[in-house]
Design a protein around this motif. Structure first.
Motif, PDB file in Angstrom:
ATOM      1  N   ALA A 196      34.401   6.853-116.973  1.00 35.64           N
ATOM      2  CA  ALA A 196      33.047   6.950-116.387  1.00 35.64           C
ATOM      3  C   ALA A 196      32.296   7.919-117.398  1.00 35.64           C
ATOM      4  CB  ALA A 196      33.140   6.997-114.775  1.00 35.64           C
ATOM      5  N   GLY A 210      30.962   7.640-105.127  1.00 34.08           N
ATOM      6  CA  GLY A 210      31.239   8.697-105.032  1.00 34.08           C
ATOM      7  C   GLY A 210      30.484   9.824-103.994  1.00 34.08           C
ATOM      8  N   ILE A 211      29.135   9.331-104.357  1.00 38.43           N
ATOM      9  CA  ILE A 211      27.933  10.019-103.518  1.00 38.43           C
ATOM     10  C   ILE A 211      27.961   9.401-102.076  1.00 38.43           C
ATOM     11  CG2 ILE A 211      25.435  10.186-103.183  1.00 38.43           C
ATOM     12  CD1 ILE A 211      25.004  10.110-106.279  1.00 38.43           C
ATOM     13  N   ARG A 224      30.852   3.820-114.724  1.00 36.19           N
ATOM     14  CA  ARG A 224      30.083   4.972-114.487  1.00 36.19           C
ATOM     15  C   ARG A 224      29.236   4.734-113.284  1.00 36.19           C
ATOM     16  NH1 ARG A 224      26.471   8.413-118.861  1.00 36.19           N
ATOM     17  NH2 ARG A 224      28.523   8.940-119.284  1.00 36.19           N
ATOM     18  N   ARG A 225      28.404   3.680-113.280  1.00 35.18           N
ATOM     19  CA  ARG A 225      27.619   3.461-112.044  1.00 35.18           C
ATOM     20  C   ARG A 225      28.203   3.111-110.763  1.00 35.18           C
ATOM     21  NH1 ARG A 225      25.022  -0.675-109.489  1.00 35.18           N
ATOM     22  NH2 ARG A 225      22.657  -0.130-108.738  1.00 35.18           N
ATOM     23  N   ASP A 282      19.409   2.085-105.533  1.00 37.67           N
ATOM     24  CA  ASP A 282      20.819   2.830-105.265  1.00 37.67           C
ATOM     25  C   ASP A 282      20.535   3.805-104.038  1.00 37.67           C
ATOM     26  OD1 ASP A 282      21.689   1.804-107.817  1.00 37.67           O
ATOM     27  OD2 ASP A 282      21.361   3.688-108.896  1.00 37.67           O
ATOM     28  N   SER A 285      26.898  -2.780-113.139  1.00 39.43           N
ATOM     29  CA  SER A 285      28.198  -2.241-112.391  1.00 39.43           C
ATOM     30  C   SER A 285      29.124  -3.505-112.049  1.00 39.43           C
ATOM     31  CB  SER A 285      27.953  -1.868-110.797  1.00 39.43           C
ATOM     32  OG  SER A 285      27.254  -2.955-109.934  1.00 39.43           O
ATOM     33  N   THR A 322      29.704   6.401-109.736  1.00 37.50           N
ATOM     34  CA  THR A 322      28.764   7.457-108.944  1.00 37.50           C
ATOM     35  C   THR A 322      28.179   7.157-107.745  1.00 37.50           C
ATOM     36  OG1 THR A 322      28.124   7.863-111.407  1.00 37.50           O
ATOM     37  CG2 THR A 322      26.336   8.422-109.618  1.00 37.50           C
TER      38      THR A 322
END
Length: 304
Positions: free
Chosen positions: A48, A107-108, A100-101, A162, A250, A104
């Motif tokens: 990522a 995780g958030i 990566r997307r 998002d 994603s 991210t």
């Protein structure tokens, strides 16, 4: 917010978090399954972080073949390890950028969910009474609300973004963390070190966030790991249903594109590799969660 007049509070938290992190690291690395899980999760995080360097093409770039036409639905090969899509996009590059997307967003969402669950559990367990009853009824209500219909409603109101995906995940998944943290707080507040802090005149905030919270923070980390896995699955599910923002990539959107193209039977590689990425990452996180859970149980048994 806790008053800044409490002396050495930051150092207390840093010391306990650092000690807990060291214990977690040693425990995870002490078993073959823990080492394998750390390596797998670390590899995904590295992918990522280095996505622009690893991916050979852009996530939406259309690749041209030797004859100048689009490289449509090519099977896995040296040039395209994961094959290509019906629009000539390189699936390997899409999976790399999608890592990566997906991580991210997951995780958030997991961080927000863990923080909500941690604070709700701390307050409910320590204050008890009507506060506990109200907060636990809210947790019961969160269990009763189905996730996908709620996400559909939020997307219908606020549109595809998002932020909406994160809100949909955080709105419901805090419930388990809150209940588990509350059960630990009910036990910890009867321990001698907590009673000693109360007798010494410590305020409720200090007792709650300086003496109790550090001892359940590792438990919140454990469920945070599991929440990342749930958030990955939730994001993939929502993206697969077409709720992701347009022109984003994603793991879930790759599978959505494969499904809507009606080429899944012929281009078997298209949904296969993002699906394998989801399975491998979630499996590794479950191994980490189990290893951390065993550490937490042993540590709580040693408290006075």
């Amino acid at each position: 917010m806790i008053s800044s007049s409490v002396p050495m509070r930051g150092s207390v938290w840093r010391g306990k978090v650092a000690t807990g992190a060291l214990r977690v690291g040693r425990t995870l690395w002490s078993t073959p399954s823990g080492r394998a899980a750390v390596v797998i999760v670390g590899a995904f995080l590295l992918i990522a972080a280095l996505a622009p360097m690893i991916a050979t093409y852009g996530p939406l770039e259309r690749v041209r073949g030797e004859q100048g036409g689009l490289a449509r639905l090519l099977p896995p090969s040296a040039a395209h390890p994961f094959g290509t899509t019906n629009f000539g996009r390189d699936v390997f590059s899409q999976v790399v950028w999608g890592t990566r997307r997906t991580l991210t967003i997951a995780g958030i969402a997991a961080l927000a969910t863990a923080l909500i669950g941690l604070n709700v559990g701390l307050i409910a367990g320590y204050l008890g009474g009507k506060v506990d009853a109200v907060l636990m009824r809210l947790a019961d209500s969160a269990y009763a609300i189905p996730f996908l219909p709620l996400a559909l409603v939020l997307v219908g109101i606020f549109g595809r973004s998002d932020t909406v995906l994160v809100l949909a995940i955080a709105a419901l998944f805090w419930r388990t963390t809150a209940r588990v943290v509350r059960s630990q707080v009910l036990s910890l507040k009867e321990r001698s070190f907590v009673k000693a802090a109360i007798v010494s005149g410590a305020s409720r905030r200090r007792v709650l966030y300086v003496h109790i919270a550090p001892n359940v923070a590792s438990l919140a980390i454990l469920y945070g790991m599991l929440l990342v896995a749930e958030a990955v699955l939730a994001e993939a599910s929502l993206s697969f249903l077409g709720m992701a923002p347009p022109n984003t990539v994603s793991w879930g959107t790759i599978m959505f594109d494969a499904f809507t193209s009606q080429e899944m039977r012929r281009a078997w590689w298209w949904p296969l590799f993002p699906g394998l990425a989801i399975m491998l990452f979630v499996f590794a996180l479950s191994l980490l969660g189990r290893a951390h859970e065993s550490l937490q149980r042993r540590r709580l048994e040693t408290l006075p």
